[in-house]
Design an enzyme around this catalytic site. Structure first.
Site, PDB file in Angstrom:
ATOM      1  N   PHE A 103      -4.089  -7.840   0.182  1.00  0.00           N
ATOM      2  CA  PHE A 103      -3.523  -6.629  -0.437  1.00  0.00           C
ATOM      3  C   PHE A 103      -4.652  -5.787  -1.039  1.00  0.00           C
ATOM      4  O   PHE A 103      -5.503  -6.293  -1.774  1.00  0.00           O
ATOM      5  CB  PHE A 103      -2.507  -7.016  -1.520  1.00  0.00           C
ATOM      6  CG  PHE A 103      -1.936  -5.817  -2.213  1.00  0.00           C
ATOM      7  CD1 PHE A 103      -1.196  -4.863  -1.509  1.00  0.00           C
ATOM      8  CD2 PHE A 103      -2.163  -5.605  -3.574  1.00  0.00           C
ATOM      9  CE1 PHE A 103      -0.692  -3.746  -2.149  1.00  0.00           C
ATOM     10  CE2 PHE A 103      -1.651  -4.491  -4.213  1.00  0.00           C
ATOM     11  CZ  PHE A 103      -0.925  -3.549  -3.492  1.00  0.00           C
ATOM     12  N   GLN A 104      -4.652  -4.535  -0.698  1.00  0.00           N
ATOM     13  CA  GLN A 104      -5.659  -3.570  -1.165  1.00  0.00           C
ATOM     14  C   GLN A 104      -7.083  -3.982  -0.816  1.00  0.00           C
ATOM     15  O   GLN A 104      -8.026  -3.718  -1.556  1.00  0.00           O
ATOM     16  CB  GLN A 104      -5.501  -3.300  -2.668  1.00  0.00           C
ATOM     17  CG  GLN A 104      -4.186  -2.577  -2.946  1.00  0.00           C
ATOM     18  CD  GLN A 104      -4.091  -1.991  -4.330  1.00  0.00           C
ATOM     19  OE1 GLN A 104      -4.611  -2.529  -5.281  1.00  0.00           O
ATOM     20  NE2 GLN A 104      -3.394  -0.858  -4.434  1.00  0.00           N
TER      21      GLN A 104
END
Ligand SMILES: Cc1ncc(C[n+]2csc(CCOP(=O)(O)OP(=O)(O)O)c2C)c(N)n1
Length: 575
Positions: free
Chosen positions: A114-115
């Site tokens: 994530f990210q």
């Protein structure tokens, strides 16, 4: 846990303190949570911008106004990618900033976590140098190297990507006392023999001409530059990036050269027999068609970056060095040669000055004033009066930028702040934020177009939040003016997607943020409206409705030679 252990986040902040960082422009996120936790009760000030791109622009505004390294900060993934335009912008204009980004935990890297974004890869060509820190032990050394690289030699942006586990980890902290970068060399002194030969060439020239650029400002060499210009009594132009290096009111200052430069500046470059190029890069916006640029001139080129020498224009005499160190030595050599050389070309030089003065008088840069509408040039002339050559003026990109550069005097370095190389719309307002934080003592104008302003509206919140007394002047022509100008001149006036048909009511807009906004469209009221904005202690948003179809002149058409500049709009033919 032994008490001499610090978290990576705290170590990072400790290093920033040692670099005398006062202020970070940033935006938090998941991966940078430990850093923001450490910032919670830390003496370094953090300014929360409303978009990471503006953190980079604000850090640049701070750096451009002071010469010190500006610092911005973003989280991993979208935070980091939002910084990219600001990094490239700083790279193009050689502005020292350090960007700190968070990266996902080391063991998640490469898993499409994530990210997660490959910030190191993405910013490789957007920075002077970048680092990825996966080991807490490397952190202090890397941070200090980042500051050193950003500020030394030809300045530029450096990014440090720090993994979350490094922020969270614990390690003993020992301050770094030495930077040792064997592969990184800065040539600052300049070659003595070359400096001597340059002085000889300067005396031998009949029509010498100084072409000074942003390198003079980066080197803080304005005093040394003025002394050189006065000793050689050479006419001098300063580029868009170099404005302020010589006071605008100095008798040797001619103005800006290039696509929208003055007649005298461009004619001077076209007829000189010796260009003394100081901290410039022979940018296409200055040279016009390179093959036709300064056809009679030999070139002395002084620059700290050897890569600039003979990149675009062959240098007959290169000097690689720091202008602040090279110029006094060059001036001294010129003085030493004066007794034997001064008389040689004295008559030719007098004639040269006479010619330059004649060019200046023939086509001066003057602001048009109309009785019925606010000419954009008139607006700049009024801002100039209020500034008196002393205010900090940031601009966005477009017509207003060119008119500002032409018509506002800059008597001090670091007062004219604009995106020269990349030409990034959305730069002006956040850059003003950085500049105002850096120089609370200064009157700061942010001159922006109605297009660029709409890219920066979120930062009104930052301005309101800190009650920054920035005077935002929107030069509102209802169009993406510079693009409209090109469509008119080169695309048969087929105005495609350039009308800005909707613009917010600025009274309500500024009012919504708690400060004053006003629209002015009367020529008579415009000067007082500007003065009122300056008199107001807080921020002010002034929307100035100017004539929509005004074009910037002089103009060297793309691909044209400097002496092919068009001086004014085609006049209607009388029948
Ligand atoms: C981020 C970005 N997008 C597009 C451009 C291309 N561009 C250059 S000038 C300009 C028009 C700017 O319009 P405005 O902000 O209203 O200023 P004006 O030219 O009217 O003074 C555009 C779109 C740019 N320089 N930067």
């Amino acid at each position: 846990m032994p008490s001499n252990l610090l978290s990576g986040a705290k170590i990072l902040l400790e290093c920033l303190l040692r670099e005398n960082v006062e202020c970070i422009f940033g935006y938090p996120g998941g991966v940078t949570l430990p850093l923001y936790d450490a910032l919670y009760d830390h003496p370094i000030r953090h300014v929360l911008v409303r978009h990471e791109q503006n953190a980079a622009f604000a850090a640049q505004g701070y750096a451009r106004a002071t010469g010190r390294v500006g610092v911005c900060c973003a989280t991993s993934g979208p935070g980091a990618t939002n910084l990219v335009t600001g990094l490239v912008d700083a790279m193009m204009d050689s502005i020292p900033i350090v960007a700190l980004t968070g990266q996902v935990t080391t063991k998640l890297m490469g898993t499409d976590a994530f990210q997660e974004a490959d910030t190191f890869g993405i910013t490789r060509s957007a920075t002077k140098h970048n680092f990825l820190v996966k080991n807490i032990a490397d952190l202090p050394q890397v941070i200090h190297e980042a500051f050193y690289i950003a500020a030394s030699g030809r300045p530029g942006p450096v990014l440090v990507d720090v993994t979350k586990d490094v922020f969270q980890g614990q390690a003993p902290y020992t301050p770094v006392t030495e930077i040792h970068l064997p592969g990184y060399k800065v040539y600052s002194e300049g070659h003595t023999g070359q400096i001597r030969r340059a002085a000889q060439m300067i005396w031998e020239a009949e029509r010498p001409f100084v072409y000074g650029g942003g390198g003079l400002i980066a080197a803080n060499a304005n005093e040394e530059f003025r002394e050189f210009v006065e000793t050689t009594d050479t006419p001098a132009v300063c580029t868009l990036m170099g404005l302020g290096a010589l006071p605008a009111e100095h008798p040797n200052f001619i103005s800006m050269p290039g696509m929208h430069g003055s007649y005298a500046a461009n004619m001077g470059l076209s007829h000189t027999d010796l260009i003394i190029a100081l901290g410039v890069r022979f940018d296409d916006r200055v040279t016009g068609r390179l093959a036709a640029f300064a056809p009679h001139a030999k070139v002395i080129h002084v620059d700290i970056d050897p890569a600039e020498i003979s990149k675009n224009r062959q240098a007959d005499l290169p000097i690689v060095g720091d202008l602040r160190r090279v110029l006094p030595r060059l001036t001294a050599e010129v003085r030493d040669l004066a007794p034997t050389m001064k008389a040689k070309n004295a008559a030719a030089r007098q004639a040269w000055w006479k010619q330059i003065r004649a060019w200046k008088e023939e086509h001066p840069l003057v602001a048009e004033v109309s009785e019925t509408e606010i000419k954009p040039q008139h607006l700049m002339a009024e801002i100039d009066k209020l500034s008196g050559g002393r205010a900090i003026v940031t601009s966005d990109v477009g017509q207003h930028q060119m008119w500002s550069a032409q018509l506002i005097r800059f008597n001090e370095p670091r007062t004219w702040i604009n995106s020269g190389g990349l030409g990034s719309m959305g730069f002006g307002l956040p850059a003003a934020i950085g500049a105002q934080f850096a120089r609370p003592d200064k009157l700061v104008f942010a001159i922006v177009g109605d297009g660029g302003f709409q890219m920066s509206i979120p930062e009104l919140a930052t301005i309101a939040n800190h009650k920054l007394p920035i005077k935002i002047v929107v030069m509102n022509n209802g169009y993406l003016g510079m693009v409209r100008q090109w469509q008119e001149l080169f695309f048969n006036n087929r105005l495609s997607q350039v009308a800005l048909t909707s613009f917010p009511d600025v009274e309500k807009l500024a009012g919504a943020y708690g400060f004053t906004g006003r629209t002015v469209d009367s020529v008579r009221e415009m000067p007082t409206a500007l003065a009122d904005a300056v008199a107001e202690p807080g921020p002010y948003l002034l929307n100035v409705k100017v004539s929509p179809f005004e074009n910037v002149f002089p103009m060297v058409p793309a691909g044209g030679a400097l002496n092919e500049m068009v001086l004014r709009p085609p006049q209607p033919v009388e029948v």
